[in-house]
Motif scaffolding. Structure first.
Motif, short mmCIF file in Angstrom:
data_model
loop_
_atom_site.label_atom_id
_atom_site.label_comp_id
_atom_site.label_asym_id
_atom_site.label_seq_id
_atom_site.Cartn_x
_atom_site.Cartn_y
_atom_site.Cartn_z
N VAL A 1 -37.33 16.89 39.26
CA VAL A 1 -37.94 16.19 38.14
C VAL A 1 -37.64 16.97 36.88
O VAL A 1 -37.87 18.18 36.81
CB VAL A 1 -39.48 16.04 38.31
CG1 VAL A 1 -40.07 15.36 37.09
CG2 VAL A 1 -39.80 15.26 39.57
N ARG B 1 -36.32 16.41 45.31
CA ARG B 1 -37.37 15.86 44.44
C ARG B 1 -37.32 16.49 43.06
O ARG B 1 -38.32 16.94 42.50
CB ARG B 1 -38.76 16.07 45.05
CG ARG B 1 -38.96 15.30 46.34
CD ARG B 1 -40.36 15.48 46.88
NE ARG B 1 -40.51 14.72 48.10
CZ ARG B 1 -41.63 14.72 48.82
NH1 ARG B 1 -42.67 15.43 48.44
NH2 ARG B 1 -41.71 14.01 49.93
N ASN C 1 -33.66 7.42 41.37
CA ASN C 1 -35.01 7.61 40.82
C ASN C 1 -34.92 7.90 39.32
O ASN C 1 -34.07 8.68 38.89
CB ASN C 1 -35.70 8.77 41.54
CG ASN C 1 -37.19 8.82 41.21
OD1 ASN C 1 -37.57 9.02 40.05
ND2 ASN C 1 -38.03 8.66 42.22
N ASP D 1 -36.59 9.72 37.51
CA ASP D 1 -36.87 11.11 37.14
C ASP D 1 -35.61 11.94 36.91
O ASP D 1 -35.67 12.97 36.22
CB ASP D 1 -37.73 11.79 38.22
CG ASP D 1 -39.14 11.22 38.30
OD1 ASP D 1 -39.60 10.70 37.26
OD2 ASP D 1 -39.76 11.30 39.37
N HIS E 1 -38.16 17.42 32.74
CA HIS E 1 -39.07 17.11 31.65
C HIS E 1 -38.26 16.92 30.37
O HIS E 1 -37.06 17.13 30.34
CB HIS E 1 -40.09 18.23 31.50
CG HIS E 1 -40.82 18.53 32.78
ND1 HIS E 1 -41.76 17.69 33.32
CD2 HIS E 1 -40.68 19.56 33.65
CE1 HIS E 1 -42.21 18.20 34.47
NE2 HIS E 1 -41.56 19.33 34.69
#
Length: 562
Positions: free
Chosen positions: A160, A158, A224, A226, A162
């Motif tokens: 992610v 997962r 995904n 992200d 920024h």
């Protein structure tokens, strides 16, 4: 168990494929070279791989399998480690009911079977296959599997990212980071799938990854959204681009070695409203060194090509849309002209293949080194042959034409639909018709069409509409071919591409017509009278030979009639 104690040499002697003395000699050589007996016998030319497989089939009752012709079970691939496959030259292709079916080049290797059984906990059912078949399957399916594994790892983690540069930079410091693995796997997989381009496209909630294979885009994966910053950053680092810049387009280059091949990748990144889109053009340098006999030209067109390039001076144009193989043709011509007595200089954007004996200049518009500027400088270098990557503007066209009429042989490309249109294009650029007629020696127009996959090729009888398109009588019977689709071609029915050519020799009559008329149809009619085969005619020949399909020919006819 008795089968495992049988030795290959004894089986070959029993089958009368080798003599006992040949076996004894081979065993003595084996002590020095330390190779497997089968490999040694093949290397020494005593037997072929097919003979060994035939003997093992008959003597041991092991079935042969051709991996390129079957649907491989992805569950089986996941159960066996890639390293194990490479170590023992085996490939798992099916599993069910506590059994795993494995193709192996050496079914007498009990250690290989034991290791697969221990690793999977399943009963191993061996099949025999060639080393080449096993290697190709391993490259294809484990490359796909590596991409899937990286995607799964990213999903589990997962991750992610920024939009802070300092967060993104950290990904390259972790060499086993999932995103790094994913990018590396995508690049390797693309090369192994024979892709010419990789498209990484961001949308609102996902990233679409596509490969262009044999001219067609195919979706490979969906990720995904992200993870986009991490993927783009990894690619920027590999291409030596500014990872902090996201507002403007960037272009870069990745030079690497994949599967012992020198691969040059051209990276283009543009900002979209949903993020940065990446397109990577893959240039396999080995594709450019192929020789005129391997271009796919008919014997008649090869003679026309030889006639054109034998001219001591003048301009030779290669024309066609992007991705039609123009660079390959140009490099092939340069290879034919490359001689110790000639000074050959090129100006390219970019230099796609480095050739010994040829002086190559890379365009750099940022510092003012354009095609026109480079061409001017080249003409002060006492060249015999000049190659200009592309004629894009009137200035380059004018300089190239004047170089051709002052004793230089000039090669270049244009983007036009056919050979006659190239002549008119030069006139439209502002070059006087009499200069074009004086300078031009020949034009090669080309396209690429997909080749029917040999593994699933099937014959069928052409219908009335197809006979009409092939310029046959309505009552003539014709056998055509197409690909059914199989694992070997990813169920497309095609594998690889073929060149389709239209070669216009510019003789005195065509020169006169260039000066009198700017109508490409008149030029085309005259060239056809002189024996030029159009793109459509050349493609029809390939269809009748069973090398490509009516579907591919229709694309050529459509373009030819624009």
């Amino acid at each position: 168990m008795a089968r495992n104690t049988v030795r290959l040499g004894d089986l070959l002697v029993k089958a009368n494929k080798i003599t006992r003395s040949q076996l004894s000699e081979a065993l003595e050589i084996q002590k020095v070279k330390r190779k497997k007996l089968g490999e040694l016998l093949i290397d020494e030319g005593i037997v072929t791989e097919d003979i060994i497989i035939e003997v093992l089939q008959e003597q041991l009752g092991i079935e042969r399998v051709t991996l390129s012709n079957i649907d491989v079970d992805s569950k089986a691939v996941k159960l066996v480690n890639e390293g194990l496959c490479r170590k023992y030259e085996l490939f798992p292709f099916y599993t069910a009911d506590g059994v795993i079916k494995v193709a192996v080049s050496d079914p007498l290797n009990i250690f290989a079977m034991d290791d697969v059984a221990i690793t999977t906990g399943l009963r191993v059912e061996p099949y025999i296959s060639t080393k080449d078949d096993i290697h190709k399957a391993t490259e294809k399916y484990y490359s796909d599997r590596n991409v899937e594994s990286a995607v799964e790892e990213i999903t589990r983690s997962r991750i992610v990212f920024h939009n802070k540069t300092e967060d993104i930079e950290k990904i390259d410091e972790v060499k086993n980071a999932p995103t790094v693995k994913l990018v590396d796997s995508l690049l390797k997989n693309a090369v192994e799938q024979r892709a010419s381009d990789i498209h990484i496209e961001p949308y609102e909630k996902h990233i679409r990854v596509r490969y262009r294979i044999d001219g067609q885009l195919e979706e490979i994966s969906s990720l995904n959204i992200d993870v986009l910053p991490g993927i783009v950053t990894r690619i920027k680092i590999l291409a030596n681009l500014n990872i902090a810049e996201k507002r403007i387009p960037q272009d870069g280059r990745i030079v690497t070695v994949i599967n012992n091949k020198n691969i040059d990748m051209r990276v283009s990144i543009i900002p979209l409203i949903t993020g940065e889109k990446v397109v990577i053009r893959i240039l396999d340098r080995s594709n450019y060194k192929i020789g005129k006999d391997n271009l796919g030209m008919s014997s008649e067109n090869i003679k026309n090509l030889e006639n054109i390039i034998s001219a001591p001076h003048g301009i030779i144009l290669v024309t066609g849309p992007t991705g039609s193989g123009k660079s390959t043709t140009l490099y092939t011509i340069l290879g034919e002209l490359n001689d110790i007595n000639k000074n050959i200089v090129t100006v390219e954007d970019p230099v796609e293949y480095s050739m010994d004996g040829i002086n190559q200049v890379n365009v750099n518009s940022k510092v003012g080194l354009t095609f026109a500027a480079g061409l001017r400088s080249i003409l002060r270098q006492d060249p015999d042959v000049v190659m200009v990557g592309e004629i894009r503007d009137s200035e380059t066209a004018e300089i190239g034409i004047r170089a051709a009429i002052t004793g230089h042989l000039v090669l270049s490309t244009l983007h036009t639909n056919d050979a006659p249109s190239s002549v008119i294009r030069l006139i439209d650029m502002g070059v006087e018709p009499f200069l074009v007629a004086t300078a031009i020696k020949g034009v090669i127009a080309q396209r690429l069409v997909r080749r029917i996959c040999p593994s699933c090729k099937e014959a069928y009888e052409g219908d009335e509409a197809e006979r009409k398109l092939l310029n046959l009588n309505s009552d003539d019977k014709v056998t055509l071919h197409r690909g059914k689709g199989c694992a070997s071609c990813n169920y497309t029915g095609y594998s690889g591409r073929l060149g389709v050519y239209e070669i216009m020799n510019v003789d005195r009559d065509i020169k006169d017509l260039i000066i009198k008329s700017n109508n490409p149809e008149e030029l085309k009619d005259e060239a056809v009278k002189k024996g030029m085969k159009t793109l459509s005619d050349s493609c029809r020949e390939l269809v009748l030979k069973g090398e490509t399909t009516m579907e591919e020919m229709m694309k050529i006819i459509f373009m030819d009639n624009l």
